[in-house]
Design an enzyme around this catalytic site. Structure first.
Site, PDB file in Angstrom:
ATOM      1  N   GLU A  48     -64.866 -38.059  10.587  1.00  0.00           N
ATOM      2  CA  GLU A  48     -64.318 -36.892  11.234  1.00  0.00           C
ATOM      3  C   GLU A  48     -65.112 -36.236  12.237  1.00  0.00           C
ATOM      4  OE1 GLU A  48     -63.270 -34.135   8.370  1.00  0.00           O
ATOM      5  OE2 GLU A  48     -62.833 -32.577   9.558  1.00  0.00           O
ATOM      6  N   ARG A 274     -71.901 -43.204  -2.203  1.00  0.00           N
ATOM      7  CA  ARG A 274     -72.523 -42.800  -1.144  1.00  0.00           C
ATOM      8  C   ARG A 274     -73.950 -42.566  -1.343  1.00  0.00           C
ATOM      9  NH1 ARG A 274     -69.426 -38.916   0.492  1.00  0.00           N
ATOM     10  NH2 ARG A 274     -71.014 -37.507   1.739  1.00  0.00           N
ATOM     11  N   LYS A 284     -72.685 -32.735   6.367  1.00  0.00           N
ATOM     12  CA  LYS A 284     -72.649 -32.606   7.555  1.00  0.00           C
ATOM     13  C   LYS A 284     -72.451 -30.725   7.742  1.00  0.00           C
ATOM     14  CE  LYS A 284     -68.969 -35.344   8.677  1.00  0.00           C
ATOM     15  NZ  LYS A 284     -68.011 -36.142   9.416  1.00  0.00           N
TER      16      LYS A 284
HETATM   17  P1  ATP Z   1     -70.151 -35.341   4.875  1.00  0.00           P
HETATM   18  O1  ATP Z   1     -69.987 -35.183   3.393  1.00  0.00           O
HETATM   19  O2  ATP Z   1     -71.527 -35.390   5.455  1.00  0.00           O
HETATM   20  O3  ATP Z   1     -69.513 -34.090   5.665  1.00  0.00           O
HETATM   21  P2  ATP Z   1     -67.876 -36.884   5.171  1.00  0.00           P
HETATM   22  O4  ATP Z   1     -67.672 -38.152   4.221  1.00  0.00           O
HETATM   23  O5  ATP Z   1     -66.927 -35.937   5.461  1.00  0.00           O
HETATM   24  O6  ATP Z   1     -69.540 -36.637   5.081  1.00  0.00           O
HETATM   25  P3  ATP Z   1     -66.740 -38.414   7.520  1.00  0.00           P
HETATM   26  O7  ATP Z   1     -66.955 -37.933   8.800  1.00  0.00           O
HETATM   27  O8  ATP Z   1     -65.231 -38.022   6.838  1.00  0.00           O
HETATM   28  O9  ATP Z   1     -67.843 -37.544   6.574  1.00  0.00           O
HETATM   29  O10 ATP Z   1     -67.421 -39.912   7.078  1.00  0.00           O
HETATM   30  C1  ATP Z   1     -66.997 -40.895   7.791  1.00  0.00           C
HETATM   31  C2  ATP Z   1     -67.173 -42.298   6.845  1.00  0.00           C
HETATM   32  O11 ATP Z   1     -68.729 -42.223   6.540  1.00  0.00           O
HETATM   33  C3  ATP Z   1     -66.489 -42.356   5.489  1.00  0.00           C
HETATM   34  O12 ATP Z   1     -65.808 -43.397   5.142  1.00  0.00           O
HETATM   35  C4  ATP Z   1     -67.428 -41.586   4.503  1.00  0.00           C
HETATM   36  O13 ATP Z   1     -66.827 -42.218   3.090  1.00  0.00           O
HETATM   37  C5  ATP Z   1     -68.592 -42.491   4.964  1.00  0.00           C
HETATM   38  N1  ATP Z   1     -69.560 -41.521   4.515  1.00  0.00           N
HETATM   39  C6  ATP Z   1     -70.067 -40.260   5.017  1.00  0.00           C
HETATM   40  N2  ATP Z   1     -71.037 -39.947   3.948  1.00  0.00           N
HETATM   41  C7  ATP Z   1     -71.697 -40.986   3.509  1.00  0.00           C
HETATM   42  C8  ATP Z   1     -72.753 -41.136   2.748  1.00  0.00           C
HETATM   43  N3  ATP Z   1     -73.692 -40.201   2.258  1.00  0.00           N
HETATM   44  N4  ATP Z   1     -73.133 -42.514   2.268  1.00  0.00           N
HETATM   45  C9  ATP Z   1     -72.240 -43.264   2.570  1.00  0.00           C
HETATM   46  N5  ATP Z   1     -71.106 -43.218   3.272  1.00  0.00           N
HETATM   47  C10 ATP Z   1     -71.019 -42.018   4.034  1.00  0.00           C
HETATM   48 MG    MG Z   2     -64.673 -36.812   4.996  1.00  0.00          MG
END
Ligand code: ATP
Ligand code: MG
Length: 574
Positions: A48, A274, A284
């Protein structure tokens, strides 16, 4: 690697194999055997665009693009831009740059969830007509009340059984902008008594009169993540939709939408754990807070776990990919020791970084029996790990600088570096012996050391088998380049910043995570290097030129120290 580590240190499965095996690859192998996707493997990385990518995303990138590479498949870059209020073009650009920098190529398949807004809308009308979705007027608060709890079923919305034609009319008017934000939604009609709360008539669309960075003001209704994601996957003919564990409970909903729509492709959602890492925040939202509150110097601050921060700090894409291979993927949450990441960085830089000499906290040394005005140029080995890296010349003269730490006037027994009457080797140059300590008469502070050198030890070799216990790095006073060096430590003082007092990470911030040394002296070859130039300062660590142009002096970031805390911890079984 020994496997005597405890749980928090233990790498997950798949460690140490050329092509790491893991449960996701097992599932894909099974699909390939059964022919479920006709042998196709197509993944996507779906960030995102509401922040910069961090090391957790690197894990996801390596996983998705790595699978595509190893199965001769494809991996798309998908910007999941369904939330217009938090998303910015700046983030999109940084994401593209970071994926490329990590070494992956989406081969032009760069898609946006917003590309599918029209299709998502059409599918929603289909579901309404099928009696599988309805327009609802409950407010967010009422909806929470109606939803029920983990132990109690929810209640039906009063609008749940309205005729499809009525919902269709209202949905069209939602799109036309007739309703203010927060007054009306489109909901899937599933099961208010489901033990899985995600299945209790989840919202599919909400009204949001907001400008979108790609679709402008065309839309004032926006699809929710769960609905948009499965349809986006389907539109791109994704076969394996890999996401993190928190979406496990959403999988029935993912499948419900695609089953009800009877789409030609039905991707398999697969969840993995994760990445969590000690001393590191990985959300983020919280990283944005660090930036906005000025607690770091920006998203690319070298202390940040962002890809841009790690890159600025001097981490290499190879080191990050190696780290992601080492940690593997698993189905249960765990926390990786940040020292493993640092170990991977050190390991990679050891092979490729040329060696130089730099003195961070200088003290002057005058070699009293060395001819005044004389300069000698010694050959120095650029990288003992890489013979092809060759040698360079470094200048030596009567006045040099060494590290303050390398001298003690009154040394304890085990101090083998320079002290009065003691002899040490100057790397590549000569043996010297300290004969006198000069002090500031008022403060008593040591300002200079006087030494003699032995001309027979030229090049640093002993002529008579005489041994010295230590070899010091140094720079020539007449040739040294002034520099600034920034030393970094973890941003947080505790392993899990979420455990900070009061649950507030501010209470666990490390006040000395950045230390600036602005009186450093560097060997002349280190002047004028480009930002991003990486090297080892002998005995001190790996360093990288910072892009900061505000300083007239070169600025070096310390990427990582030489001490391998990971290897040591492993040896101790700690
Ligand atoms: P955050 O919790 O940091 O806001 P998010 O999951 O909302 O992260 P996205 O931009 O939706 O962030 O993530 C893009 C991809 O990266 C998704 O498939 C998500 O599952 C993966 N991802 C995000 N954080 C991690 C992590 N700590 N370890 C592994 N994969 C991750
Ligand atoms: Mg997300």
């Amino acid at each position: 690697m020994s496997d005597t580590t405890n749980d928090s240190l233990k790498p997950e499965e798949g460690v140490g194999e050329a092509t790491p095996k893991n449960f996701i690859r097992d599932i894909i192998d099974e699909h390939n055997r059964s022919g479920r996707f006709g042998g196709r493997v197509h993944t996507r990385f779906p960030p995102e665009p509401n922040g910069y990518l961090h090391v957790g995303h690197a894990k996801s990138i390596c996983l998705n693009f790595g699978i595509a590479r190893d199965y001769a498949g494809k991996c798309n870059l998908r910007l999941d831009d369904t939330n217009p209020t938090k998303e910015e073009v700046e983030y999109v650009n940084s994401i593209r740059e970071d994926v490329r920098w990590l070494g992956f190529d989406w081969e032009g398949r760069e898609y946006y969830a917003s590309d599918y807004f029209e299709q998502l809308y059409q599918y929603a009308e289909q579901l309404i007509l099928k009696g599988k979705a309805y327009v609802c007027h409950l407010t967010a608060e009422q909806m929470r009340e109606y939803r029920g709890t983990l132990t109690e079923p929810g209640k039906h919305s009063p609008w749940r059984d309205r005729p499809p034609t009525e919902s269709l009319d209202l949905f069209r008017r939602m799109r036309a902008g007739e309703f203010p934000d927060g007054t009306i939604t489109l909901r899937a009609k599933i099961d208010m008594a489901s033990p899985n709360i995600n299945m209790r008539d989840p919202v599919m669309y909400r009204v949001l009169h907001a400008h979108h960075h790609r679709t402008g003001d065309k839309w004032c209704i926006y699809p929710m993540y769960d609905y948009a994601h499965c349809v986006s996957d389907e539109m791109e003919r994704i076969t394996h939709s890999i996401c993190t564990l928190e979406f496990e409970d959403h999988r029935p909903l993912y499948d419900w939408f695609l089953d009800e729509l009877a789409t030609p492709v039905h991707p398999q959602q697969i969840e993995f754990a994760r990445l969590n890492m000690t001393y590191t925040l990985m959300s983020k939202r919280k990283l944005l807070q660090l930036v906005k509150e000025g607690l770091v110097r920006g998203w690319d601050d070298p202390r940040m776990p962002t890809i841009q921060g790690m890159r600025r700090r001097g981490y290499t894409p190879e080191a990050l990919r190696g780290f992601c291979d080492r940690i593997g993927v698993a189905k249960n949450d765990s926390t990786v020791d940040v020292r493993l990441l640092e170990h991977c960085v050190r390991d990679d830089l050891n092979k490729r970084a040329p060696r130089y000499m730099a003195v961070l906290n200088p003290i002057k040394v005058t070699i009293e029996n060395y001819p005044e005005g004389q300069v000698e140029w010694f050959d120095a080995v650029n990288n003992p790990e890489d013979p092809a890296a060759g040698t360079r010349k470094i200048p030596f003269g009567r006045e040099i600088y060494i590290e303050q730490d390398d001298f003690m006037e009154d040394p304890p027994k085990k101090f083998f570096r320079l002290s009065p009457g003691k002899e040490v080797r100057l790397r590549y140059a000569y043996f010297i012996t300290c004969t006198k300590v000069v002090k500031d008469p008022t403060t008593g502070r040591i300002t200079e050391l006087v030494c003699t050198y032995d001309p027979a030890t030229r090049g640093g070799d002993s002529p008579d088998g005489r041994k010295v216990k230590s070899t010091l790095h140094w720079v020539s006073a007449a040739h040294a380049v002034k520099g600034e060096v920034r030393l970094y430590d973890h941003l947080f003082t505790i392993e899990n910043p979420a455990d900070a007092p009061g649950g507030d990470f501010h209470n666990a911030l490390n006040p000395s995570s950045l230390q600036v040394l602005d009186g450093c002296l560097l060997e002349p070859a280190l002047g004028g290097q480009e930002p991003g130039f990486r090297c080892q300062f002998e005995r001190l660590g790996y360093f990288c030129v910072d892009p900061d142009a505000s300083s007239a002096k070169p600025v070096f970031n310390r990427t990582v120290t030489l001490k391998d805390a990971w290897a040591r911890a492993e040896k101790q079984g700690a």
